[in-house]
Scaffold this motif. Sequence first.
Motif, PDB file in Angstrom:
ATOM      1  N   GLU A  61       0.803  -1.078  -0.109  1.00  0.00           N
ATOM      2  CA  GLU A  61       0.083  -0.036  -0.039  1.00  0.00           C
ATOM      3  C   GLU A  61       0.903   1.254   0.110  1.00  0.00           C
ATOM      4  OE1 GLU A  61      -3.402   2.149   2.658  1.00  0.00           O
ATOM      5  OE2 GLU A  61      -2.928   0.108   3.241  1.00  0.00           O
ATOM      6  N   SER A  62       1.807   1.262   0.751  1.00  0.00           N
ATOM      7  CA  SER A  62       2.901   2.397   0.660  1.00  0.00           C
ATOM      8  C   SER A  62       3.404   2.430  -0.445  1.00  0.00           C
ATOM      9  CB  SER A  62       3.795   2.278   1.982  1.00  0.00           C
ATOM     10  OG  SER A  62       3.526   2.287   3.309  1.00  0.00           O
ATOM     11  N   MET A  63       3.925   1.479  -1.154  1.00  0.00           N
ATOM     12  CA  MET A  63       4.504   1.336  -2.408  1.00  0.00           C
ATOM     13  C   MET A  63       3.654   2.244  -3.507  1.00  0.00           C
ATOM     14  SD  MET A  63       6.903   0.919  -4.355  1.00  0.00           S
ATOM     15  CE  MET A  63       8.052  -0.282  -4.115  1.00  0.00           C
ATOM     16  N   ALA A  64       2.321   1.835  -3.463  1.00  0.00           N
ATOM     17  CA  ALA A  64       1.218   2.476  -4.626  1.00  0.00           C
ATOM     18  C   ALA A  64       1.262   3.909  -4.250  1.00  0.00           C
ATOM     19  CB  ALA A  64       0.065   1.666  -4.388  1.00  0.00           C
ATOM     20  N   ASN A  65       1.105   4.237  -2.809  1.00  0.00           N
ATOM     21  CA  ASN A  65       1.190   5.720  -2.435  1.00  0.00           C
ATOM     22  C   ASN A  65       2.612   6.311  -3.096  1.00  0.00           C
ATOM     23  OD1 ASN A  65      -1.344   5.487  -1.364  1.00  0.00           O
ATOM     24  ND2 ASN A  65      -0.513   5.120   0.678  1.00  0.00           N
ATOM     25  N   ILE A  66       3.619   5.804  -2.920  1.00  0.00           N
ATOM     26  CA  ILE A  66       4.721   6.393  -3.098  1.00  0.00           C
ATOM     27  C   ILE A  66       4.796   6.650  -5.028  1.00  0.00           C
ATOM     28  CG2 ILE A  66       7.350   5.896  -3.633  1.00  0.00           C
ATOM     29  CD1 ILE A  66       6.914   4.840  -0.647  1.00  0.00           C
ATOM     30  N   LEU A  67       4.495   5.560  -5.363  1.00  0.00           N
ATOM     31  CA  LEU A  67       4.483   5.624  -6.818  1.00  0.00           C
ATOM     32  C   LEU A  67       3.690   6.805  -7.432  1.00  0.00           C
ATOM     33  CD1 LEU A  67       4.227   1.629  -7.918  1.00  0.00           C
ATOM     34  CD2 LEU A  67       6.376   3.301  -7.934  1.00  0.00           C
ATOM     35  N   THR A  68       2.313   6.879  -6.813  1.00  0.00           N
ATOM     36  CA  THR A  68       1.596   7.807  -7.031  1.00  0.00           C
ATOM     37  C   THR A  68       2.170   9.177  -6.864  1.00  0.00           C
ATOM     38  OG1 THR A  68      -0.370   6.703  -6.572  1.00  0.00           O
ATOM     39  CG2 THR A  68      -0.788   9.036  -6.502  1.00  0.00           C
ATOM     40  N   ARG A  69       2.968   9.507  -5.906  1.00  0.00           N
ATOM     41  CA  ARG A  69       3.531  10.852  -5.459  1.00  0.00           C
ATOM     42  C   ARG A  69       4.623  11.046  -6.492  1.00  0.00           C
ATOM     43  NH1 ARG A  69       4.033  15.426  -3.257  1.00  0.00           N
ATOM     44  NH2 ARG A  69       6.022  15.977  -2.166  1.00  0.00           N
ATOM     45  N   LEU A  70       5.534   9.927  -7.042  1.00  0.00           N
ATOM     46  CA  LEU A  70       6.595   9.959  -7.788  1.00  0.00           C
ATOM     47  C   LEU A  70       5.937  10.326  -9.183  1.00  0.00           C
ATOM     48  CD1 LEU A  70       8.822   6.892  -6.842  1.00  0.00           C
ATOM     49  CD2 LEU A  70       9.249   9.249  -6.562  1.00  0.00           C
ATOM     50  N   VAL A  71       5.001  10.043  -9.497  1.00  0.00           N
ATOM     51  CA  VAL A  71       4.378  10.054 -10.887  1.00  0.00           C
ATOM     52  C   VAL A  71       3.634  11.629 -10.755  1.00  0.00           C
ATOM     53  CG1 VAL A  71       2.197   9.818 -12.389  1.00  0.00           C
ATOM     54  CG2 VAL A  71       3.538   7.715 -11.571  1.00  0.00           C
ATOM     55  N   LYS A  72       3.127  12.094  -9.853  1.00  0.00           N
ATOM     56  CA  LYS A  72       2.435  13.435  -9.464  1.00  0.00           C
ATOM     57  C   LYS A  72       3.547  14.353  -9.678  1.00  0.00           C
ATOM     58  CE  LYS A  72       0.151  16.450  -6.463  1.00  0.00           C
ATOM     59  NZ  LYS A  72      -0.668  16.657  -5.128  1.00  0.00           N
ATOM     60  N   LEU A  73       4.822  14.052  -9.225  1.00  0.00           N
ATOM     61  CA  LEU A  73       6.173  15.117  -9.089  1.00  0.00           C
ATOM     62  C   LEU A  73       6.762  14.936 -10.547  1.00  0.00           C
ATOM     63  CD1 LEU A  73       7.224  14.838  -5.394  1.00  0.00           C
ATOM     64  CD2 LEU A  73       5.946  16.769  -6.632  1.00  0.00           C
ATOM     65  N   LYS A  74       6.344  14.278 -11.425  1.00  0.00           N
ATOM     66  CA  LYS A  74       7.022  13.826 -12.691  1.00  0.00           C
ATOM     67  C   LYS A  74       8.595  13.249 -12.341  1.00  0.00           C
ATOM     68  CE  LYS A  74       4.194  16.063 -15.432  1.00  0.00           C
ATOM     69  NZ  LYS A  74       2.704  15.707 -15.041  1.00  0.00           N
ATOM     70  N   PHE A  75       8.640  12.504 -11.311  1.00  0.00           N
ATOM     71  CA  PHE A  75       9.715  11.743 -11.301  1.00  0.00           C
ATOM     72  C   PHE A  75       9.900  10.420 -12.388  1.00  0.00           C
ATOM     73  CE2 PHE A  75      10.410  14.311  -7.636  1.00  0.00           C
ATOM     74  CZ  PHE A  75      12.034  14.459  -7.354  1.00  0.00           C
ATOM     75  N   LEU A  76       8.520  10.009 -12.245  1.00  0.00           N
ATOM     76  CA  LEU A  76       8.124   8.961 -12.867  1.00  0.00           C
ATOM     77  C   LEU A  76       7.018   9.348 -13.937  1.00  0.00           C
ATOM     78  CD1 LEU A  76       7.804   5.904 -10.475  1.00  0.00           C
ATOM     79  CD2 LEU A  76       9.850   6.546 -11.835  1.00  0.00           C
ATOM     80  N   ILE A  77       7.130   8.670 -15.182  1.00  0.00           N
ATOM     81  CA  ILE A  77       5.875   8.957 -16.098  1.00  0.00           C
ATOM     82  C   ILE A  77       5.441   7.547 -16.427  1.00  0.00           C
ATOM     83  CG2 ILE A  77       5.291  10.004 -18.233  1.00  0.00           C
ATOM     84  CD1 ILE A  77       6.520  12.140 -16.406  1.00  0.00           C
ATOM     85  N   LYS A  78       4.083   7.486 -16.312  1.00  0.00           N
ATOM     86  CA  LYS A  78       3.185   6.357 -16.554  1.00  0.00           C
ATOM     87  C   LYS A  78       3.238   6.108 -18.259  1.00  0.00           C
ATOM     88  CE  LYS A  78      -0.083   5.722 -12.969  1.00  0.00           C
ATOM     89  NZ  LYS A  78      -1.526   5.622 -12.606  1.00  0.00           N
ATOM     90  N   LYS A  79       3.935   4.785 -18.550  1.00  0.00           N
ATOM     91  CA  LYS A  79       3.700   4.670 -20.033  1.00  0.00           C
ATOM     92  C   LYS A  79       2.982   3.490 -20.216  1.00  0.00           C
ATOM     93  CE  LYS A  79       6.961   5.783 -22.245  1.00  0.00           C
ATOM     94  NZ  LYS A  79       6.906   7.090 -23.174  1.00  0.00           N
ATOM     95  N   GLY A  80       2.298   2.719 -19.276  1.00  0.00           N
ATOM     96  CA  GLY A  80       1.127   1.696 -19.554  1.00  0.00           C
ATOM     97  C   GLY A  80       1.582   0.323 -19.113  1.00  0.00           C
ATOM     98  N   GLY A  81       0.582  -0.419 -18.773  1.00  0.00           N
ATOM     99  CA  GLY A  81       1.147  -1.874 -18.506  1.00  0.00           C
ATOM    100  C   GLY A  81       2.395  -2.129 -17.624  1.00  0.00           C
ATOM    101  N   GLY A  82       2.309  -1.343 -16.451  1.00  0.00           N
ATOM    102  CA  GLY A  82       3.402  -1.380 -15.544  1.00  0.00           C
ATOM    103  C   GLY A  82       4.820  -1.040 -15.876  1.00  0.00           C
ATOM    104  N   ARG A  83       4.744  -0.225 -16.921  1.00  0.00           N
ATOM    105  CA  ARG A  83       5.894   0.578 -17.311  1.00  0.00           C
ATOM    106  C   ARG A  83       6.128   1.892 -17.074  1.00  0.00           C
ATOM    107  NH1 ARG A  83       9.212  -0.337 -22.787  1.00  0.00           N
ATOM    108  NH2 ARG A  83      10.225  -2.019 -21.526  1.00  0.00           N
ATOM    109  N   PHE A  84       6.945   2.438 -16.561  1.00  0.00           N
ATOM    110  CA  PHE A  84       7.343   3.634 -16.098  1.00  0.00           C
ATOM    111  C   PHE A  84       8.458   4.435 -16.737  1.00  0.00           C
ATOM    112  CE2 PHE A  84       4.618   1.959 -12.774  1.00  0.00           C
ATOM    113  CZ  PHE A  84       3.903   2.924 -12.518  1.00  0.00           C
ATOM    114  N   LEU A  85       8.628   5.320 -17.095  1.00  0.00           N
ATOM    115  CA  LEU A  85       9.754   6.279 -17.739  1.00  0.00           C
ATOM    116  C   LEU A  85      10.330   7.123 -16.526  1.00  0.00           C
ATOM    117  CD1 LEU A  85      11.724   7.434 -19.861  1.00  0.00           C
ATOM    118  CD2 LEU A  85       9.923   9.325 -20.169  1.00  0.00           C
ATOM    119  N   VAL A  86      11.584   6.851 -15.957  1.00  0.00           N
ATOM    120  CA  VAL A  86      12.172   7.541 -15.176  1.00  0.00           C
ATOM    121  C   VAL A  86      12.840   8.862 -15.653  1.00  0.00           C
ATOM    122  CG1 VAL A  86      14.163   7.503 -13.620  1.00  0.00           C
ATOM    123  CG2 VAL A  86      12.931   5.325 -13.987  1.00  0.00           C
TER     124      VAL A  86
END
Length: 116
Positions: A61-86
């Motif tokens: 659950e913490s991991m999901a929240n962290i990923l959401t925060r990293l996406v919101k701050l543009k540290f990660l960009i969702k590419k789809g299918g569990g793939r992220f651009l750093v």
Amino acid sequence: MSPNRYAKFFSGNTHLLQQLSKLQLIVFINLSQLMTRDDNTVDLNVAIKKEICRDVGCTMESMANILTRLVKLKFLIKKGGGRFLVNPMVSSRANKQRADVISLNFIKDLKEGKFR
């Protein structure tokens, strides 16, 4: 995580990392070590998320929240299918020439509003 993994963090943008909590930063560092050298992406399946959780001492659950925060701050960009651009402006595993290409494409896509 394998002890042979590495990631480069660019000193000109380390101030961006101050936006993260200690746990978020540790997760981001772990994710950065998993990205590909050719396109700065990381594939996150359940097994990888569980391994990172075990390594850093957090829940899924913490991991999901962290990923959401990293996406919101543009540290990660969702590419789809569990793939992220750093975000290549912060971290990369590519050589200098390839990292420059990835960064230029990232800036272009960001300006064109491709990342929501």
